[in-house]
Design an enzyme around this catalytic site. Structure first.
Site, PDB file in Angstrom:
ATOM      1  N   ASN A  37       0.930 -17.190 -18.800  1.00 33.22           N
ATOM      2  CA  ASN A  37       1.664 -15.971 -19.146  1.00 33.22           C
ATOM      3  C   ASN A  37       2.121 -16.061 -20.598  1.00 33.22           C
ATOM      4  O   ASN A  37       2.430 -17.152 -21.079  1.00 33.22           O
ATOM      5  CB  ASN A  37       2.905 -15.873 -18.243  1.00 33.22           C
ATOM      6  CG  ASN A  37       3.801 -14.689 -18.562  1.00 33.22           C
ATOM      7  OD1 ASN A  37       3.327 -13.560 -18.718  1.00 33.22           O
ATOM      8  ND2 ASN A  37       5.103 -14.937 -18.650  1.00 33.22           N
ATOM      9  N   HIS A  45       5.215 -14.874 -22.879  1.00 36.12           N
ATOM     10  CA  HIS A  45       6.587 -14.392 -22.692  1.00 36.12           C
ATOM     11  C   HIS A  45       7.249 -14.245 -24.059  1.00 36.12           C
ATOM     12  O   HIS A  45       7.164 -15.155 -24.891  1.00 36.12           O
ATOM     13  CB  HIS A  45       7.388 -15.371 -21.824  1.00 36.12           C
ATOM     14  CG  HIS A  45       8.802 -14.938 -21.619  1.00 36.12           C
ATOM     15  ND1 HIS A  45       9.137 -13.952 -20.714  1.00 36.12           N
ATOM     16  CD2 HIS A  45       9.950 -15.319 -22.220  1.00 36.12           C
ATOM     17  CE1 HIS A  45      10.445 -13.755 -20.776  1.00 36.12           C
ATOM     18  NE2 HIS A  45      10.964 -14.573 -21.674  1.00 36.12           N
ATOM     19  N   SER A  98       6.250 -17.496 -26.252  1.00 31.91           N
ATOM     20  CA  SER A  98       5.763 -18.722 -25.622  1.00 31.91           C
ATOM     21  C   SER A  98       4.597 -18.399 -24.702  1.00 31.91           C
ATOM     22  O   SER A  98       4.614 -17.369 -24.018  1.00 31.91           O
ATOM     23  CB  SER A  98       6.860 -19.356 -24.754  1.00 31.91           C
ATOM     24  OG  SER A  98       8.059 -19.555 -25.478  1.00 31.91           O
ATOM     25  N   ASP A 103       9.370 -17.696 -15.297  1.00 33.64           N
ATOM     26  CA  ASP A 103       9.282 -18.144 -16.701  1.00 33.64           C
ATOM     27  C   ASP A 103       9.681 -19.612 -16.885  1.00 33.64           C
ATOM     28  O   ASP A 103      10.217 -19.995 -17.937  1.00 33.64           O
ATOM     29  CB  ASP A 103      10.145 -17.242 -17.612  1.00 33.64           C
ATOM     30  CG  ASP A 103       9.674 -15.790 -17.605  1.00 33.64           C
ATOM     31  OD1 ASP A 103       8.461 -15.560 -17.427  1.00 33.64           O
ATOM     32  OD2 ASP A 103      10.516 -14.888 -17.762  1.00 33.64           O
TER      33      ASP A 103
HETATM   34  C1  GAR Z   1       4.496  -8.425 -24.914  1.00 32.88           C
HETATM   35  O1  GAR Z   1       5.527  -8.485 -25.854  1.00 32.88           O
HETATM   36  C2  GAR Z   1       4.663  -9.547 -23.901  1.00 32.88           C
HETATM   37  O2  GAR Z   1       5.129 -10.744 -24.442  1.00 32.88           O
HETATM   38  C3  GAR Z   1       5.680  -8.956 -22.975  1.00 32.88           C
HETATM   39  O3  GAR Z   1       5.306  -7.611 -22.845  1.00 32.88           O
HETATM   40  C4  GAR Z   1       4.653  -7.185 -24.046  1.00 32.88           C
HETATM   41  C5  GAR Z   1       3.316  -6.589 -23.679  1.00 32.88           C
HETATM   42  O4  GAR Z   1       2.705  -5.989 -24.785  1.00 32.88           O
HETATM   43  N1  GAR Z   1       5.700  -9.631 -21.707  1.00 32.88           N
HETATM   44  C6  GAR Z   1       6.777  -9.771 -20.954  1.00 32.88           C
HETATM   45  O5  GAR Z   1       7.859  -9.317 -21.265  1.00 32.88           O
HETATM   46  C7  GAR Z   1       6.563 -10.535 -19.670  1.00 32.88           C
HETATM   47  N2  GAR Z   1       7.790 -10.670 -18.938  1.00 32.88           N
HETATM   48  P1  GAR Z   1       1.170  -5.557 -24.692  1.00 32.88           P
HETATM   49  O6  GAR Z   1       1.006  -4.729 -23.411  1.00 32.88           O
HETATM   50  O7  GAR Z   1       0.942  -4.726 -25.911  1.00 32.88           O
HETATM   51  O8  GAR Z   1       0.326  -6.808 -24.667  1.00 32.88           O
END
Ligand code: GAR
Length: 208
Positions: free
Chosen positions: A105, A107, A134, A143
């Site tokens: 994942n 995060h 991360s 997480d």
């Molecule tokens: C990213 O910032 C990712 O790190 C976060 O969601 C966004 C997705 O952007 N993930 C989380 O918060 C997981 N809990 P994207 O759809 O443009 O890749």
């Protein structure tokens, strides 16, 4: 080449960076499916229709029933790696254990700081001077799995959650691409919660 399944709930910019990295020859892999808990997720549009799977959890009787359908769909495409890239629904222990050791994942925080949601607002609120993202193995506890690599950005005095999120997102893309490449080439491995790079135990996450 290694087969990669991607789980995504939203925009899909991290998925796009994997697609672009493959097209540019920076990652030798194949995206074999994109899976979503949100049938309207823009991430789905980035792959051809036969590679898409999206169902609403509301159509299932329980978390376990949704996770089982998702898991069956993921397993059917026979992935070597399952990458959560903006997948915003908690995966149950059954799913995590089914794909244990192959599930990672990205995060948006410097884990173990700021697990869960609203990480950018919380970093500002806490007065952090550094923040980032991360890439970690997924374990049933949210997480909390072993961290492979992190990328850091400064927190600026006038940051809003939005401005900070944008700065983090810009480093997420190269971080995810490099991390998936390390996994796909077998350079990074995990055993009993310990990350190894080229066979050597890492005592802290890689800085990418
Ligand atoms: C990213 O910032 C990712 O790190 C976060 O969601 C966004 C997705 O952007 N993930 C989380 O918060 C997981 N809990 P994207 O759809 O443009 O890749």
């Amino acid at each position: 080449p290694p087969r990669i399944a991607v789980l995504a709930s939203g925009r899909g910019s991290n998925l796009q960076c994997l697609i672009d990295g493959i097209a540019a020859g920076q990652l030798e892999a194949r995206i074999v499916g994109v899976f979503s808990d949100r049938p309207g997720a823009r991430a789905l549009d980035k792959v051809p229709a036969p590679s898409r799977w999206a169902r609403s959890p509301k159509d299932f009787a329980s978390r376990e029933a949704f996770d089982e359908a998702l898991g069956d769909a993921v397993a059917a495409c026979n992935p070597d790696w399952i990458v959560c890239a903006g997948y915003m629904r908690i995966l149950g222990a059954g799913f995590v254990e089914r794909f244990s050791g192959r599930l990672v994942n990205i995060h948006p925080s410097l884990l173990p700081r700021h697990k869960g949601l609203h990480t950018h607002a919380r970093a500002i609120e806490a007065g952090d001077t550094e923040h980032g993202a991360s890439v970690h193995f997924v374990v049933p506890e949210l997480d909390a799995g072993a961290v492979i690599a992190q990328a850091r950005v400064p927190v600026l005095a006038d940051d809003t959650p939005e401005s900070l999120a944008a700065r983090v997102l810009a480093v997420e893309h190269p971080l995810l691409l490099a991390s998936v490449r390390l996994l796909a080439t077998g350079r990074v491995t995990e055993q009993d919660g310990r990350i190894r790079l080229d066979g050597q135990s890492l005592f802290r996450p890689l800085r990418l």
